[in-house]
Design a protein around this motif. Sequence first.
Motif, PDB file in Angstrom:
ATOM      1  N   ARG A  22     -59.116  12.518  20.566  1.00 11.71           N
ATOM      2  CA  ARG A  22     -60.091  13.590  20.749  1.00 11.71           C
ATOM      3  C   ARG A  22     -61.318  13.136  21.549  1.00 11.71           C
ATOM      4  NH1 ARG A  22     -61.105  16.687  16.827  1.00 11.71           N
ATOM      5  NH2 ARG A  22     -59.444  16.087  15.364  1.00 11.71           N
ATOM      6  N   TYR A  23     -61.819  11.935  21.274  1.00 15.34           N
ATOM      7  CA  TYR A  23     -63.018  11.474  21.967  1.00 15.34           C
ATOM      8  C   TYR A  23     -62.712  11.091  23.412  1.00 15.34           C
ATOM      9  CZ  TYR A  23     -64.994  11.445  17.317  1.00 15.34           C
ATOM     10  OH  TYR A  23     -65.419  11.829  16.070  1.00 15.34           O
ATOM     11  N   PHE A  26     -62.485  14.348  25.211  1.00 13.34           N
ATOM     12  CA  PHE A  26     -63.822  14.921  25.382  1.00 13.34           C
ATOM     13  C   PHE A  26     -64.564  14.248  26.537  1.00 13.34           C
ATOM     14  CE2 PHE A  26     -68.376  15.067  24.578  1.00 13.34           C
ATOM     15  CZ  PHE A  26     -68.585  16.423  24.367  1.00 13.34           C
ATOM     16  N   LEU A  84     -63.735  18.348  19.598  1.00 15.51           N
ATOM     17  CA  LEU A  84     -64.549  17.765  18.536  1.00 15.51           C
ATOM     18  C   LEU A  84     -64.430  18.509  17.205  1.00 15.51           C
ATOM     19  CD1 LEU A  84     -67.828  16.927  20.519  1.00 15.51           C
ATOM     20  CD2 LEU A  84     -65.836  15.470  20.080  1.00 15.51           C
TER      21      LEU A  84
END
Length: 306
Positions: A22-23, A26, A84
């Motif tokens: 996810r990070y 992002f 997020l």
Amino acid sequence: MDNRVNVTFLLIDGYVELHKYRYLYFVIMSTVYILIICSNSTIVYLIWNHQNLHEPMYIFIAALLINSVLFSSVNYPKLLIDFLSQQQMISYSACLFQYFAYYALSGSEFLLLAAMSYDRYVSICKPLQYQTIMTKTNANVLLVAAWLVSACQIAVPTILSAKKKLCASTLKGIVCNSTFQTLHCVRSTVLNVYGLVVLVNLVILPTIFILFTYTRIFIIAYRSSREVRRKAAQTCLPHLIVLINFSCLLVYDVLLLRMGNEFPKIVRFIMTLQLLMYHPLFNPIIYGLKMKEIYKHLKSLFCKMP
């Protein structure tokens, strides 16, 4: 048995290994979004700020780049929020709006490219009549028509979709594009037929017109002087490259609606990301580097920076 569900929110189930990456997603997508905004806005600023770029050809380019920014701004903020979030959801009304904006802006892309091809056709094939035909008023009419015609045609299936009953609440994708229609309890014949009409009006006919005008341009340029051939290649090839790039990405979107279940989840995810990432970044690169006047001002801008 009635399988219809009262849907207020849709679950988004198109991400791959989101809990693990996810990070990373992002950071990558936020960086791309910033690059899209900055690169497109820079070219638009140069066209707006320099008097010698206040010609229909460059105005159409600015409109195309603004269209890319709008397209990205409809999709990227929601993607970044999803990356997020613990649960990826979108309201039914927001999904309908994203569906409308996604296709309205995609359709206007083809219509703007068609307007640009007409401008190049008049400039190269009818140079003595150019100032009479491509007046400021006519250019503005073409600009407004490109956005308005597309928006009006996409508004119809959006309204029809809003009235359709849903039998599922899980979206097999990451944005509300053609996959949204797979949630309907019954595939509507009216929607399918109208979708084909919209495809013809906003994609196929503009593409045929573009190819026809550029064929005429290259035939006349081939028979003319080297200067005319140079002008044709310099101003027309970037438009053709953009058309080919966007058309290839759109083919995937059409296939997704017809063969959605046959695409593995990771393929749908990667192809959607390509559609969202490549094209909005591709336009300013092509026009910034391949259009001589824009490149000259771009080079001058960066040389002045400390």
